[in-house]
Write an enzyme that holds these catalytic residues in place. Structure first.
Site, mmCIF file in Angstrom:
data_model
loop_
_atom_site.group_PDB
_atom_site.id
_atom_site.type_symbol
_atom_site.label_atom_id
_atom_site.label_comp_id
_atom_site.label_asym_id
_atom_site.label_seq_id
_atom_site.Cartn_x
_atom_site.Cartn_y
_atom_site.Cartn_z
ATOM 1 N N GLU A 1 0.823 -1.209 0.000
ATOM 2 C CA GLU A 1 0.000 0.000 0.000
ATOM 3 C C GLU A 1 0.861 1.266 0.000
ATOM 4 O O GLU A 1 0.520 2.255 -0.639
ATOM 5 C CB GLU A 1 -0.937 -0.023 1.211
ATOM 6 C CG GLU A 1 -1.978 -1.139 1.091
ATOM 7 C CD GLU A 1 -2.852 -1.227 2.315
ATOM 8 O OE1 GLU A 1 -2.372 -1.787 3.320
ATOM 9 O OE2 GLU A 1 -3.989 -0.745 2.296
ATOM 10 N N GLU B 1 -4.477 -9.008 3.809
ATOM 11 C CA GLU B 1 -5.116 -8.590 5.071
ATOM 12 C C GLU B 1 -6.337 -9.424 5.449
ATOM 13 O O GLU B 1 -6.625 -9.627 6.631
ATOM 14 C CB GLU B 1 -5.525 -7.111 5.000
ATOM 15 C CG GLU B 1 -4.376 -6.124 5.140
ATOM 16 C CD GLU B 1 -3.700 -5.806 3.825
ATOM 17 O OE1 GLU B 1 -3.896 -6.553 2.840
ATOM 18 O OE2 GLU B 1 -2.959 -4.812 3.776
#
Ligand code: 3HC
Length: 756
Positions: free
Chosen positions: A130, A150
């Site tokens: 990210e 995640e």
């Protein structure tokens, strides 16, 4: 002095290189607390703070024209520090999560006045990827793993990944990557547009610096991912993709809220713009961190890694010895599966059988296993050929003179195993590990006729052995630490998770779960519909219910294993006539196509109504229905009456030291019995139910249904003292701690226990 976690170096070219230095995986935060006292809460999120500080400095400095972000040690970053999630779970305090998504990724990186290029190598996962997506370009070394895993931790990407990934690779691919949690390689990332260029590791920094300068000079585009829409497609297309994904998620992940939340957050960004998506993502992320699902999955993440730490084995300076050649004795289902797993990991295998016919059958099964992997796209033909070239079938022991390990996988017969172990003791070199895949026989008995007790060990695989990830390593009091360490290393090299356990009937997993089938038979005899039981247990999260599982294993196995347990634990074994009646009526489960279910090729198993009279007969013979009428029971009670006895037996396994720690049993239950990982494993789940609730329920049922439900001493003590089953602290220590904190309480000090 502690080493800085983030460094900044400005070169003569005016490029500032910001480097994350937090080995082993450059995780993005470091809490430095072991025990938190609420009054003294100090949490150092050093990497995040360091990144903010260095980006500030690089933006401010006049001599900096452009910025490169990278990671030390050839691994960009394994993502946000998952130990922070643990702290949040222990304290319930979500404010421990640092503000990164807007503060750092949007404001400091993406909206930076100077171009930022990510130089990525090894891996960029979760928050690591990210960060790179907030940069204006990404240059990667070959074979770098890129992914957003995640969801496997019960959360969603929280640093803008749900918004930027669809904008870089397109919505369909982004949804697939997030929901599957599987990483892609940089080569694929380049084709998709996630990576701008692939260069060798040696050139990575040089090319990234130049790329950053080229952006500054407007020779290359200055791309802000969050502002892009070109890959999102039309609104109606996007809605269709998300609708289909939601329908899928409801089917495949019904008990895991993070899947639907992730899709909702993506949708928000598609409809209302990336920045709104980022804001919704941040809120949803914090809500999910506190969910039971996240607690369970984070627990399993660390528990799995902790299994590699075995006191007096991995902490005494021993080095694992190389295992290059293995022998497998027995080419049946287990032996051929074990041999498949070994050759797939480049270990040379001699497979021994007693006659050419059995040998050929074993080799054919191995070939079929390998072919199955190729046809499912899990193995290339080249690798399949290579694996099969590592296999040799033999009928005698002449090839055993230089093997490093033997794994015996013949039928469960004590005299046969004893003979084999006497023979291999003579045929193999002195360093060779002598392992048995028995699932029931005492290892001391297997090795009784040898002088090599120190190298006799259990290698208990779960069927199918080349697929199931658990390897129970069974040690006796005499097994040497070196043999245990060597087998752990073999286990890891064949991609299993080794869990070291002690020697008893059923070892850890089969012993803990023997009441699972027993409890379900008890309920059947009490009048509960068996198909309802299976449905309820599947909804709870196991891949199938106990009756379908029994069909799969075959009733012969159930009878043989049942006898062993009845012998070892007569005080708590239930006798049900059901399996005998099924066998008598010519049924043997899936094997002969006749079980509780009907098995037809190409369709799902269907409940077989013709089994119902047999169940009725079993009820009549066992005669335990109160007043001769079926009991009335809720779905929750069905789960508890079947699984609390498993918790109870797990407590005994723990108390007897069969496992090193409670979390090992959690991992073993997840990997060996497919207990839902999002419930954290059997004992973690019991703690979420509350040890006292488990205890009082068992006690109540034991008064009605007898000893099968009698709570163990360990469970009773924990319940009485309000101590989680996971806690490693012993009762004396807890008494001491509780006295200490009672004396501190008037001074306003509140203890937050961190149960290891
Ligand atoms: C806001 C964000 O969106 C949220 C997030 O980023 S959540 C985190 C997302 N990232 C992940 O899920 C990656 C998790 N890590 C992994 O999959 C693997 O560790 C890996 C592929 C990075 C490396 O695997 P491997 O080389 O086999 O090493 P492995 O034994 O797993 O890890 C080495 C050590 O690093 C630790 N570690 C790995 N990733 C970590 C992380 N993200 N946080 C904290 N510790 C981590 C492990 O616990 C282990 O510690 P130990 O040695 O004390 O047991």
């Amino acid at each position: 002095m502690a080493e800085p976690r983030v460094t900044l170096d400005v070169g003569n070219d005016g490029v500032a290189v910001i480097t994350i230095c937090n080995p082993p995986v450059n995780a993005l935060a470091i809490p430095n607390l072991i025990v938190l006292l609420r009054a003294l809460r100090v949490l150092l999120i050093a990497v995040i703070a360091g990144l903010k500080e260095k980006f500030n400095e690089a933006t401010r400095r006049q001599d900096v024209k452009a910025i490169v972000l990278t990671g030390k040690g050839r691994r960009f970053s394994g993502g946000f520090d998952i130990t922070v999630f643990q702290k949040v779970h222990e304290t319930g305090d979500v404010s421990l999560m640092p503000d990164v998504s807007v503060d750092l990724v949007v404001n400091m990186i993406e909206d930076c006045k100077k171009p930022v290029v990510a130089a990525v190598e090894g891996l960029a996962l979760g928050g690591g990827l990210e960060l790179t997506m907030g940069c204006h370009a990404r240059i990667a070394a070959p074979k770098t793993q890129l992914g957003l895993p995640e969801l496997t931790l019960g959360v969603i990407p929280g640093f803008g990944g749900t918004q930027r990934l669809p904008r870089l690779v397109g919505l369909s691919k982004a949804v697939e990557m997030m929901l599957s949690s599987k990483p892609i390689m940089s080569e694929e990332g380049r084709k998709l547009g996630l990576i701008d260029a692939i260069v060798t590791s040696e050139e990575l920094l040089k090319v990234s610096r130049q790329w950053a300068l080229d952006i500054a000079a407007r020779r290359k585009p200055w791309m802000r991912s969050l502002h892009r829409t070109d890959k999102l497609g039309s609104l109606s297309e996007a809605r269709e993709i998300l609708k289909t994904a939601k329908q899928q998620a409801k089917k495949t992940a019904p008990n895991m809220p993070q899947h639907l939340v992730c899709l909702d957050v993506i949708e928000e960004g598609v409809i209302h713009g990336g920045y709104n998506g980022v804001l919704k993502e941040a809120k949803a992320f914090k809500d999910l961190v506190l969910s039971d699902t996240a607690k369970g999955l984070v627990h399993v993440f660390f528990a799995q890694r902790t299994t590699s730490k075995v006191p007096n084995v991995t902490d005494v300076g021993l080095k694992p010895r190389a295992v290059k050649k293995a022998a497998v004795i027995g080419g049946g289902l287990m032996g051929s599966g074990i041999a498949t797993a070994l050759i797939l990991s480049n270990i040379y295998v001699v497979l021994k059988e007693v006659n050419p016919e059995y040998l050929l059958k074993g080799i054919k099964t191995i070939e079929a296993n390998i072919r199955g992997l190729v046809s499912r796209g899990k193995l290339t033909q080249d690798k399949a050929n290579k694996a099969l070239s590592m296999l040799k079938g033999v009928l005698d022991y002449s090839e055993f003179k230089d093997v490093d390990i033997v794994i015996e996988a013949v039928i469960e017969s004590i005299p046969l195993k004893q003979t084999i172990f006497s023979e291999i003791e003579k045929a193999c070199p002195h360093h060779c590990i002598l392992a048995t895949n028995t699932s029931t026989i005492d290892l001391n008995i297997v090795g009784e006729k040898t002088n090599s007790q120190d190298r006799i060990i259990g290698a208990h695989f779960f069927s199918p052995a080349h697929v199931m990830p658990l390897l129970e390593i069974v040690r006796t009091e005499k097994t040497s630490a070196q043999a245990i360490l060597d087998l752990m290393t073999v286990g890891r090299s064949i991609k299993k998770v080794p869990v070291v356990v002690g020697n008893c009937t059923g070892f850890a997993v089969n012993r803990a779960f023997f009441p699972y089938t027993q409890g379900s038979h008890l309920l059947a005899n009490l009048g509960v519909d068996i198909f309802r039981i299976d449905r309820v247990i599947s909804s709870f999260g196991l891949p199938m219910g106990p009756f379908q599982l029994q069909d799969l294993a075959g009733y012969g196995v159930a009878t043989a294993v049942g006898k062993e347990f009845a012998k070892a634990f007569p005080d708590r074994t239930i006798r049900s006539p059901l399996v005998d009646l099924l066998l008598k009526s010519g049924r043997n489960g899936k094997n002969n196509g006749k079980g509780y279910y009907i098995y037809e090729k190409g369709s799902k198993p269907k409940p077989d109504p013709s089994v119902l009279p047999i169940i009725e007969e079993s009820r009549r013979l066992s005669n335990i229905m109160p007043g001769g009428k079926p009991i009335s029971i809720s779905d929750k009670e069905i789960v508890e009456m079947i699984l609390f006895p498993v918790v109870n037996e797990s407590c005994r396994v723990l108390e007897e030291g069969i496992v090193v720690r409670a979390s090992d049993l959690d991992v073993a239950s997840v990997l060996g019995m497919s207990f839902p990982s999002y419930r954290g494993g059997i004992l973690f789940w019991a703690d979420t139910c509350g040890p006292n609730h488990v205890y009082t329920s068992l006690k109540k049922w034991s008064q009605i249904h007898g000893n099968f439900y009698k709570p163990s001493r360990f469970l009773e003590e924990r319940a009485m003292k309000g101590i989680p089953l996971q806690s490693a602290l012993n009762f004396e220590m807890l008494d001491h701690l509780s006295a200490m904190f009672t004396s501190l309480a008037p001074h306003g000090v509140q203890l937050i226990f961190l149960f290891p």
